[in-house]
Design a protein around this motif. Structure first.
Motif, PDB file in Angstrom:
ATOM      1  N   LYS A  72       2.407   1.782 -10.337  1.00  0.00           N
ATOM      2  CA  LYS A  72       1.409   2.070  -9.295  1.00  0.00           C
ATOM      3  C   LYS A  72       0.438   0.915  -9.133  1.00  0.00           C
ATOM      4  O   LYS A  72       0.050   0.561  -8.010  1.00  0.00           O
ATOM      5  CB  LYS A  72       0.653   3.357  -9.635  1.00  0.00           C
ATOM      6  CG  LYS A  72      -0.265   3.827  -8.511  1.00  0.00           C
ATOM      7  CD  LYS A  72      -0.866   5.194  -8.809  1.00  0.00           C
ATOM      8  CE  LYS A  72      -1.729   5.669  -7.661  1.00  0.00           C
ATOM      9  NZ  LYS A  72      -2.308   7.010  -7.919  1.00  0.00           N
ATOM     10  N   GLU A  73       0.060   0.287 -10.247  1.00  0.00           N
ATOM     11  CA  GLU A  73      -0.846  -0.868 -10.183  1.00  0.00           C
ATOM     12  C   GLU A  73      -0.196  -2.004  -9.407  1.00  0.00           C
ATOM     13  O   GLU A  73      -0.844  -2.667  -8.592  1.00  0.00           O
ATOM     14  CB  GLU A  73      -1.202  -1.320 -11.604  1.00  0.00           C
ATOM     15  CG  GLU A  73      -2.308  -2.355 -11.674  1.00  0.00           C
ATOM     16  CD  GLU A  73      -3.661  -1.834 -11.205  1.00  0.00           C
ATOM     17  OE1 GLU A  73      -4.466  -2.658 -10.723  1.00  0.00           O
ATOM     18  OE2 GLU A  73      -3.919  -0.612 -11.324  1.00  0.00           O
ATOM     19  N   ALA A  74       1.094  -2.237  -9.665  1.00  0.00           N
ATOM     20  CA  ALA A  74       1.804  -3.310  -8.975  1.00  0.00           C
ATOM     21  C   ALA A  74       1.908  -3.043  -7.477  1.00  0.00           C
ATOM     22  O   ALA A  74       1.908  -3.980  -6.666  1.00  0.00           O
ATOM     23  CB  ALA A  74       3.198  -3.477  -9.567  1.00  0.00           C
ATOM     24  N   MET A  75       1.977  -1.778  -7.106  1.00  0.00           N
ATOM     25  CA  MET A  75       2.171  -1.421  -5.701  1.00  0.00           C
ATOM     26  C   MET A  75       0.884  -1.393  -4.894  1.00  0.00           C
ATOM     27  O   MET A  75       0.934  -1.338  -3.661  1.00  0.00           O
ATOM     28  CB  MET A  75       2.894  -0.072  -5.612  1.00  0.00           C
ATOM     29  CG  MET A  75       4.354  -0.148  -6.030  1.00  0.00           C
ATOM     30  SD  MET A  75       5.193   1.464  -6.148  1.00  0.00           S
ATOM     31  CE  MET A  75       5.015   2.078  -4.490  1.00  0.00           C
ATOM     32  N   LYS A  76      -0.259  -1.450  -5.553  1.00  0.00           N
ATOM     33  CA  LYS A  76      -1.529  -1.436  -4.841  1.00  0.00           C
ATOM     34  C   LYS A  76      -1.635  -2.648  -3.921  1.00  0.00           C
ATOM     35  O   LYS A  76      -1.328  -3.760  -4.322  1.00  0.00           O
ATOM     36  CB  LYS A  76      -2.701  -1.412  -5.811  1.00  0.00           C
ATOM     37  CG  LYS A  76      -2.876  -0.067  -6.514  1.00  0.00           C
ATOM     38  CD  LYS A  76      -4.038  -0.090  -7.503  1.00  0.00           C
ATOM     39  CE  LYS A  76      -4.219   1.267  -8.179  1.00  0.00           C
ATOM     40  NZ  LYS A  76      -5.300   1.239  -9.195  1.00  0.00           N
ATOM     41  N   SER A  77      -2.050  -2.431  -2.718  1.00  0.00           N
ATOM     42  CA  SER A  77      -2.211  -3.430  -1.656  1.00  0.00           C
ATOM     43  C   SER A  77      -0.877  -3.853  -1.036  1.00  0.00           C
ATOM     44  O   SER A  77      -0.864  -4.669  -0.105  1.00  0.00           O
ATOM     45  CB  SER A  77      -2.964  -4.688  -2.132  1.00  0.00           C
ATOM     46  OG  SER A  77      -2.143  -5.549  -2.910  1.00  0.00           O
ATOM     47  N   CYS A  78       0.239  -3.299  -1.511  1.00  0.00           N
ATOM     48  CA  CYS A  78       1.545  -3.619  -0.930  1.00  0.00           C
ATOM     49  C   CYS A  78       1.898  -2.596   0.148  1.00  0.00           C
ATOM     50  O   CYS A  78       1.670  -1.399  -0.018  1.00  0.00           O
ATOM     51  CB  CYS A  78       2.634  -3.639  -2.000  1.00  0.00           C
ATOM     52  SG  CYS A  78       2.457  -4.983  -3.182  1.00  0.00           S
ATOM     53  N   THR A  79       2.430  -3.076   1.247  1.00  0.00           N
ATOM     54  CA  THR A  79       2.814  -2.195   2.350  1.00  0.00           C
ATOM     55  C   THR A  79       4.293  -1.831   2.302  1.00  0.00           C
ATOM     56  O   THR A  79       4.690  -0.771   2.790  1.00  0.00           O
ATOM     57  CB  THR A  79       2.518  -2.864   3.701  1.00  0.00           C
ATOM     58  OG1 THR A  79       3.225  -4.120   3.759  1.00  0.00           O
ATOM     59  CG2 THR A  79       1.028  -3.113   3.867  1.00  0.00           C
ATOM     60  N   HIS A  80       5.126  -2.718   1.727  1.00  0.00           N
ATOM     61  CA  HIS A  80       6.567  -2.512   1.666  1.00  0.00           C
ATOM     62  C   HIS A  80       7.056  -2.768   0.240  1.00  0.00           C
ATOM     63  O   HIS A  80       6.602  -3.723  -0.404  1.00  0.00           O
ATOM     64  CB  HIS A  80       7.295  -3.444   2.631  1.00  0.00           C
ATOM     65  CG  HIS A  80       7.057  -3.103   4.079  1.00  0.00           C
ATOM     66  ND1 HIS A  80       5.819  -3.237   4.657  1.00  0.00           N
ATOM     67  CD2 HIS A  80       7.900  -2.630   5.039  1.00  0.00           C
ATOM     68  CE1 HIS A  80       5.892  -2.868   5.932  1.00  0.00           C
ATOM     69  NE2 HIS A  80       7.143  -2.487   6.179  1.00  0.00           N
ATOM     70  N   VAL A  81       7.955  -1.923  -0.236  1.00  0.00           N
ATOM     71  CA  VAL A  81       8.491  -2.053  -1.583  1.00  0.00           C
ATOM     72  C   VAL A  81      10.011  -2.118  -1.517  1.00  0.00           C
ATOM     73  O   VAL A  81      10.656  -1.221  -0.955  1.00  0.00           O
ATOM     74  CB  VAL A  81       8.065  -0.877  -2.487  1.00  0.00           C
ATOM     75  CG1 VAL A  81       8.653  -1.038  -3.890  1.00  0.00           C
ATOM     76  CG2 VAL A  81       6.550  -0.774  -2.549  1.00  0.00           C
ATOM     77  N   LEU A  82      10.570  -3.171  -2.079  1.00  0.00           N
ATOM     78  CA  LEU A  82      12.013  -3.322  -2.204  1.00  0.00           C
ATOM     79  C   LEU A  82      12.346  -3.085  -3.673  1.00  0.00           C
ATOM     80  O   LEU A  82      12.062  -3.927  -4.530  1.00  0.00           O
ATOM     81  CB  LEU A  82      12.449  -4.723  -1.768  1.00  0.00           C
ATOM     82  CG  LEU A  82      12.028  -5.127  -0.351  1.00  0.00           C
ATOM     83  CD1 LEU A  82      12.359  -6.580  -0.083  1.00  0.00           C
ATOM     84  CD2 LEU A  82      12.703  -4.251   0.679  1.00  0.00           C
ATOM     85  N   ASN A  83      12.922  -1.926  -3.965  1.00  0.00           N
ATOM     86  CA  ASN A  83      13.118  -1.512  -5.356  1.00  0.00           C
ATOM     87  C   ASN A  83      14.508  -1.884  -5.853  1.00  0.00           C
ATOM     88  O   ASN A  83      15.490  -1.186  -5.589  1.00  0.00           O
ATOM     89  CB  ASN A  83      12.896  -0.002  -5.480  1.00  0.00           C
ATOM     90  CG  ASN A  83      13.060   0.473  -6.908  1.00  0.00           C
ATOM     91  OD1 ASN A  83      12.715  -0.238  -7.848  1.00  0.00           O
ATOM     92  ND2 ASN A  83      13.592   1.673  -7.085  1.00  0.00           N
ATOM     93  N   LEU A  84      14.582  -2.976  -6.608  1.00  0.00           N
ATOM     94  CA  LEU A  84      15.848  -3.445  -7.168  1.00  0.00           C
ATOM     95  C   LEU A  84      15.909  -3.307  -8.684  1.00  0.00           C
ATOM     96  O   LEU A  84      16.928  -3.629  -9.298  1.00  0.00           O
ATOM     97  CB  LEU A  84      16.113  -4.918  -6.804  1.00  0.00           C
ATOM     98  CG  LEU A  84      16.500  -5.223  -5.355  1.00  0.00           C
ATOM     99  CD1 LEU A  84      15.261  -5.326  -4.474  1.00  0.00           C
ATOM    100  CD2 LEU A  84      17.311  -6.501  -5.262  1.00  0.00           C
TER     101      LEU A  84
END
Length: 336
Positions: A72-84
């Motif tokens: 969740k910390e890594a995703m903060k301020s990110c609009t798009h997530v590419l989960n590999l």
């Protein structure tokens, strides 16, 4: 869709496909945060080998996909997530299936749960052609039944279903990309094409393989990367499962002989019993129907067909036969 003012998170950015995808996104001008697996060496995996220009334009986050707080910390301020981020080796899943549940299923849960809470604009979840199991019909389209023929494929089916459940239950904007057998520079030695090239590049003309009769639809890594970017850039992909494959079927044995031909080596293949999957676990046939990707995204493989496959093999062989690159691989042992 213009995403240049958006922040893109790539999980598994230190791996084979993830590093190629991260580099291409940076080169195209995207603002990228690379989620790499934390380790005491502060290694960024394959991103350690990328150009200075790419490194200078990367925001690197070290963590563990199994940790919901770090994700969740890594995703903060990110609009798009590419989960590999995933464990992908099939033989290793036979004796350590619990780690696959934790990484592939729980890791995916951490991503989609955080996306829901943070209001992320889009999540692209990475599936695999292995979820189809041995083809019941060909070419395999997205409506083909799912068959868990290994602990690995079972966890990927679970992860896919979990990701899509968040779209259906909470309207979390999830797309599922389903690449067929990706190959290319940097691929792990546990995969068949690096196994063949590595043994031949080390001076062996008699190489050890498992079953050479199964067929695969090999997809060059540049095509796979373009598939991810196409899914990310098309709103029409939300709520969809999309195959990314070359629509070309070839056997493992024929692949080995094509590689030997490109490398100018007379090839003999020996069956190594430890490389054989249990009979009911072996996926005998994979052949992608990529019509949906073409119609929905306008994506087509640049390395499709036999000629495209040969071009991809040539580029892959060129990379692996560079002594500096080959030195990173243990070609004299079976890598699971």
């Amino acid at each position: 869709m213009n995403l240049m003012n958006k922040k893109i998170l790539v999980t598994g950015a230190d791996g084979f496909i993830g590093s190629h995808l991260t580099e291409e996104l940076v080169r195209q001008g995207y603002d990228v945060r690379a989620f790499v697996y934390y380790n005491s060496f502060n290694s960024w995996g394959w991103l350690d080998h990328t150009s200075k220009e790419v490194k200078e334009n990367l925001d690197v986050f070290s963590g563990d996909i199994r940790d919901p707080y770090g994700v969740k910390e890594a995703m903060k301020s990110c609009t798009h997530v590419l989960n590999l981020a995933a464990l992908i080796a099939i033989p290793y899943s036979y004796h350590s299936p619990g780690t696959y549940v934790d990484t592939n299923i729980k890791g995916t849960l951490n991503v989609v749960q955080a996306a829901r809470e943070l209001g992320v604009e889009k999540v692209i979840h990475t599936s695999t052609s292995e979820v189809y199991g041995t083809a019941q019909y060909v070419p395999i389209d997205e409506n083909h039944p799912l068959q868990g023929q290994s602990p690995y494929s079972a966890t990927k089916i679970g992860a896919d279903q979990l990701a899509m459940s968040f779209y259906k239950s909470f309207d979390t904007p999830v797309s599922i990309i389903r690449p067929f057998n990706t190959y290319g520079p940097r691929q792990s030695a546990r995969a068949v094409i690096p196994t063949i090239i590595g043994q031949l590049a080390s001076g062996q003309s008699t190489i050890k393989l498992g079953d050479i009769h199964p067929t695969r639809d090999f997809n060059y890594v540049k095509d796979t990367v373009n598939g991810f970017i196409s899914v990310m850039n098309h709103d029409e992909s939300t709520g969809e499962v999309i195959n990314i494959g070359s629509n070309y079927e070839v056997s493992i044995g024929e692949t080995a002989h094509m590689i030997a031909e490109v490398m100018g080596v007379d090839l003999t293949i020996e069956t190594d019993e430890q490389r054989l999957r249990p009979a009911k676990s072996e996926v005998e046939r994979l052949w992608a129907d990529n019509k949906k990707a073409k119609d929905l995204l306008g994506w087509t493989p640049n390395y499709g067909g036999k000629d495209g496959f040969k071009r991809g093999l040539e580029e892959t062989i060129e990379w692996f036969t560079n002594p500096e690159n080959l030195a990173s691989y243990k070609t004299d042992v079976y890598n699971i």
